[in-house]
Design a protein around this motif. Structure first.
Motif, mmCIF file in Angstrom:
data_model
loop_
_atom_site.group_PDB
_atom_site.id
_atom_site.type_symbol
_atom_site.label_atom_id
_atom_site.label_comp_id
_atom_site.label_asym_id
_atom_site.label_seq_id
_atom_site.Cartn_x
_atom_site.Cartn_y
_atom_site.Cartn_z
ATOM 1 N N LYS A 117 0.844 -1.191 0.000
ATOM 2 C CA LYS A 117 0.000 0.000 0.000
ATOM 3 C C LYS A 117 0.877 1.237 0.000
ATOM 4 C CE LYS A 117 -2.297 1.174 3.738
ATOM 5 N NZ LYS A 117 -3.317 1.264 4.810
ATOM 6 N N MET A 118 0.522 2.215 -0.837
ATOM 7 C CA MET A 118 1.360 3.404 -0.972
ATOM 8 C C MET A 118 0.616 4.697 -0.654
ATOM 9 S SD MET A 118 4.157 1.883 -1.768
ATOM 10 C CE MET A 118 5.269 3.209 -2.234
ATOM 11 N N THR A 119 -0.555 4.598 -0.066
ATOM 12 C CA THR A 119 -1.338 5.778 0.294
ATOM 13 C C THR A 119 -2.166 5.496 1.535
ATOM 14 O OG1 THR A 119 -3.040 7.346 -0.470
ATOM 15 C CG2 THR A 119 -3.244 5.082 -1.201
ATOM 16 N N LEU A 120 -2.584 6.556 2.228
ATOM 17 C CA LEU A 120 -3.455 6.416 3.389
ATOM 18 C C LEU A 120 -4.908 6.712 3.056
ATOM 19 C CD1 LEU A 120 -1.195 8.157 6.078
ATOM 20 C CD2 LEU A 120 -1.436 5.710 5.608
ATOM 21 N N THR A 121 -5.204 6.914 1.771
ATOM 22 C CA THR A 121 -6.566 7.292 1.376
ATOM 23 C C THR A 121 -7.519 6.105 1.296
ATOM 24 O OG1 THR A 121 -6.137 7.078 -0.994
ATOM 25 C CG2 THR A 121 -5.645 9.204 0.026
ATOM 26 N N GLY A 122 -6.995 4.889 1.437
ATOM 27 C CA GLY A 122 -7.856 3.718 1.357
ATOM 28 C C GLY A 122 -7.087 2.472 1.720
ATOM 29 N N ASP A 123 -7.675 1.312 1.415
ATOM 30 C CA ASP A 123 -7.019 0.058 1.760
ATOM 31 C C ASP A 123 -7.571 -1.047 0.871
ATOM 32 O OD1 ASP A 123 -5.370 -1.721 3.043
ATOM 33 O OD2 ASP A 123 -5.946 -1.058 5.049
ATOM 34 N N PHE A 124 -6.892 -2.203 0.912
ATOM 35 C CA PHE A 124 -7.359 -3.352 0.161
ATOM 36 C C PHE A 124 -8.718 -3.799 0.707
ATOM 37 C CE2 PHE A 124 -2.683 -3.577 0.014
ATOM 38 C CZ PHE A 124 -2.519 -3.416 -1.362
ATOM 39 N N ASP A 125 -9.604 -4.155 -0.185
ATOM 40 C CA ASP A 125 -10.961 -4.543 0.170
ATOM 41 C C ASP A 125 -11.063 -6.072 0.124
ATOM 42 O OD1 ASP A 125 -13.607 -4.525 0.804
ATOM 43 O OD2 ASP A 125 -14.312 -3.795 -1.141
ATOM 44 N N GLY A 126 -10.733 -6.700 1.245
ATOM 45 C CA GLY A 126 -10.720 -8.154 1.295
ATOM 46 C C GLY A 126 -9.424 -8.722 0.756
ATOM 47 N N LYS A 127 -9.326 -10.038 0.799
ATOM 48 C CA LYS A 127 -8.140 -10.713 0.298
ATOM 49 C C LYS A 127 -8.225 -10.878 -1.217
ATOM 50 C CE LYS A 127 -7.258 -13.356 4.532
ATOM 51 N NZ LYS A 127 -7.074 -14.721 5.111
ATOM 52 N N PRO A 128 -7.068 -10.912 -1.884
ATOM 53 C CA PRO A 128 -7.079 -11.143 -3.338
ATOM 54 C C PRO A 128 -7.702 -12.495 -3.668
ATOM 55 C CG PRO A 128 -4.939 -10.358 -2.608
ATOM 56 C CD PRO A 128 -5.709 -10.673 -1.369
ATOM 57 N N ASN A 129 -8.365 -12.559 -4.809
ATOM 58 C CA ASN A 129 -8.934 -13.806 -5.297
ATOM 59 C C ASN A 129 -8.058 -14.321 -6.430
ATOM 60 O OD1 ASN A 129 -11.663 -13.830 -3.843
ATOM 61 N ND2 ASN A 129 -11.643 -11.808 -4.793
ATOM 62 N N GLY A 130 -7.612 -15.557 -6.332
ATOM 63 C CA GLY A 130 -6.690 -16.057 -7.327
ATOM 64 C C GLY A 130 -7.063 -17.414 -7.878
ATOM 65 N N SER A 131 -6.520 -17.705 -9.038
ATOM 66 C CA SER A 131 -6.644 -19.021 -9.654
ATOM 67 C C SER A 131 -5.422 -19.212 -10.530
ATOM 68 C CB SER A 131 -7.927 -19.139 -10.484
ATOM 69 O OG SER A 131 -7.881 -18.263 -11.593
ATOM 70 N N GLY A 132 -5.240 -20.414 -11.026
ATOM 71 C CA GLY A 132 -4.073 -20.651 -11.854
ATOM 72 C C GLY A 132 -4.166 -21.969 -12.581
ATOM 73 N N GLY A 133 -3.204 -22.186 -13.457
ATOM 74 C CA GLY A 133 -3.137 -23.409 -14.235
ATOM 75 C C GLY A 133 -1.690 -23.795 -14.452
ATOM 76 N N GLN A 134 -1.463 -24.682 -15.379
ATOM 77 C CA GLN A 134 -0.128 -25.185 -15.624
ATOM 78 C C GLN A 134 0.800 -24.086 -16.136
ATOM 79 O OE1 GLN A 134 -0.006 -28.392 -18.419
ATOM 80 N NE2 GLN A 134 2.208 -28.711 -18.224
ATOM 81 N N THR A 135 0.243 -23.138 -16.862
ATOM 82 C CA THR A 135 1.106 -22.142 -17.511
ATOM 83 C C THR A 135 0.771 -20.708 -17.149
ATOM 84 O OG1 THR A 135 -0.371 -22.074 -19.436
ATOM 85 C CG2 THR A 135 1.472 -23.642 -19.497
ATOM 86 N N TYR A 136 -0.172 -20.479 -16.226
ATOM 87 C CA TYR A 136 -0.559 -19.105 -15.931
ATOM 88 C C TYR A 136 -1.020 -18.954 -14.482
ATOM 89 C CZ TYR A 136 -5.454 -20.464 -15.938
ATOM 90 O OH TYR A 136 -6.650 -21.047 -15.627
ATOM 91 N N ASN A 137 -1.022 -17.706 -14.014
ATOM 92 C CA ASN A 137 -1.588 -17.332 -12.717
ATOM 93 C C ASN A 137 -2.536 -16.160 -12.934
ATOM 94 O OD1 ASN A 137 -0.093 -19.100 -10.878
ATOM 95 N ND2 ASN A 137 1.702 -17.893 -11.479
ATOM 96 N N SER A 138 -3.672 -16.169 -12.258
ATOM 97 C CA SER A 138 -4.637 -15.085 -12.362
ATOM 98 C C SER A 138 -5.007 -14.616 -10.962
ATOM 99 C CB SER A 138 -5.889 -15.541 -13.104
ATOM 100 O OG SER A 138 -6.759 -14.445 -13.336
ATOM 101 N N GLU A 139 -5.113 -13.297 -10.783
ATOM 102 C CA GLU A 139 -5.431 -12.761 -9.469
ATOM 103 C C GLU A 139 -6.215 -11.463 -9.608
ATOM 104 O OE1 GLU A 139 -3.122 -12.580 -5.248
ATOM 105 O OE2 GLU A 139 -2.106 -11.609 -6.929
#
Length: 270
Positions: free
Chosen positions: A69-91
């Motif tokens: 986080k690089m500012t005090l104006t807000g924050d992350f809204d919950g944890k990141p949601n991720g998925s992935g496969g043999q050749t990729y990552n998605s978040e």
């Protein structure tokens, strides 16, 4: 959100399969260099934007290091949601403004990655649409056009200054003249450059739609120069870049969020 990510995974599967030979073809010779990328996510005209949602899908070969986080104006809204496969990552990462603080522009957060396969950050996206930037106003209307990003190779300050295309960082190596460039920059600002001050100053309006403009190039250079990612450019950053250029250290990502005093201590031990 899980359903959305599953749909995205299905949608990109063809692109990933096309990218598979490329991923497998990363050369062993390139693996001798550990390259660090930093991706900053910004809001343009922050007073109207309440939330952002950023989703990226990247090929294997790119290692996630940290999200800061690089500012005090807000924050992350919950944890990141991720998925992935043999050749990729998605978040997917969500952000929510939680103050009444208003500024024209703001750096929300950044992400640090590293790789031993060279190239630039965009090379690791599975397609041209694999980085999805979305925003909403206080009234729920779309504000996608106000969410921006910049990606740099950490340490390559001259390359950052010479980059004029939005998605093509002009990497020219990390050398002693990059460290000298940092020292020249901080001489003009009493030894420290605060990146947030530069971004939020109304006199420094940053037109992200003109990637070759002076303010965009300057911001990109500041991001590349801030090796330890503490939000400011200092002598310690220059010293880290010079140590890397001289082969005394091999991985700049390990200094992410290390304070300046500890950087000095670490450099003394080299």
């Amino acid at each position: 959100m899980k359903k959305t990510l599953k749909k995205m995974a299905a949608a990109v599967s063809a692109a990933v399969m096309c990218a598979l030979p490329m991923a497998n073809a990363f050369s062993a010779s390139a693996a001798e260099e550990i390259r660090t990328f930093r991706v900053g996510y910004f809001v343009d005209d922050n007073s109207y934007v309440k939330t952002t949602s950023i989703t990226r899908t990247t090929k294997k070969g790119l290692t996630f290091v940290a999200r800061d986080k690089m500012t005090l104006t807000g924050d992350f809204d919950g944890k990141p949601n991720g998925s992935g496969g043999q050749t990729y990552n998605s978040e997917n990462v969500n952000w929510k403004k939680n103050t009444t603080y208003y500024t024209n522009q703001v750096l929300l957060y950044d992400e640090t990655y590293k790789t031993t396969y060279g190239d630039v950050f965009e090379h690791y996206l599975v397609s041209d649409t694999a980085l999805k930037l979305e925003g909403k106003t206080y009234t729920g209307e779309s504000a996608n056009e106000r969410v921006k990003y910049l990606a740099v190779v950490v340490g390559d300050v001259t390359g950052a200054f010479n980059t004029t295309q939005a998605k093509t960082f002009n990497y020219d190596g990390i050398k002693k003249n990059d460290a000298d460039k940092v020292r020249d920059m901080i001489k003009k600002t009493n030894g420290v450059i605060w990146i947030s001050d530069f971004v939020e100053a109304k006199s420094n309006y940053i037109n992200f739609n003109v990637p070759g403009s002076q303010n965009v190039k300057t911001l990109r250079a500041y991001m590349a120069a801030d090796v330890n990612n503490n939000g400011r450019v200092t002598k310690e950053d220059a010293d880290l870049i010079e140590a890397y250029a001289n082969g005394k250290i091999s991985d700049l990502s390990v200094y992410n969020k290390m304070d300046d005093s500890n950087v000095r201590f670490a450099l003394q031990k080299l």
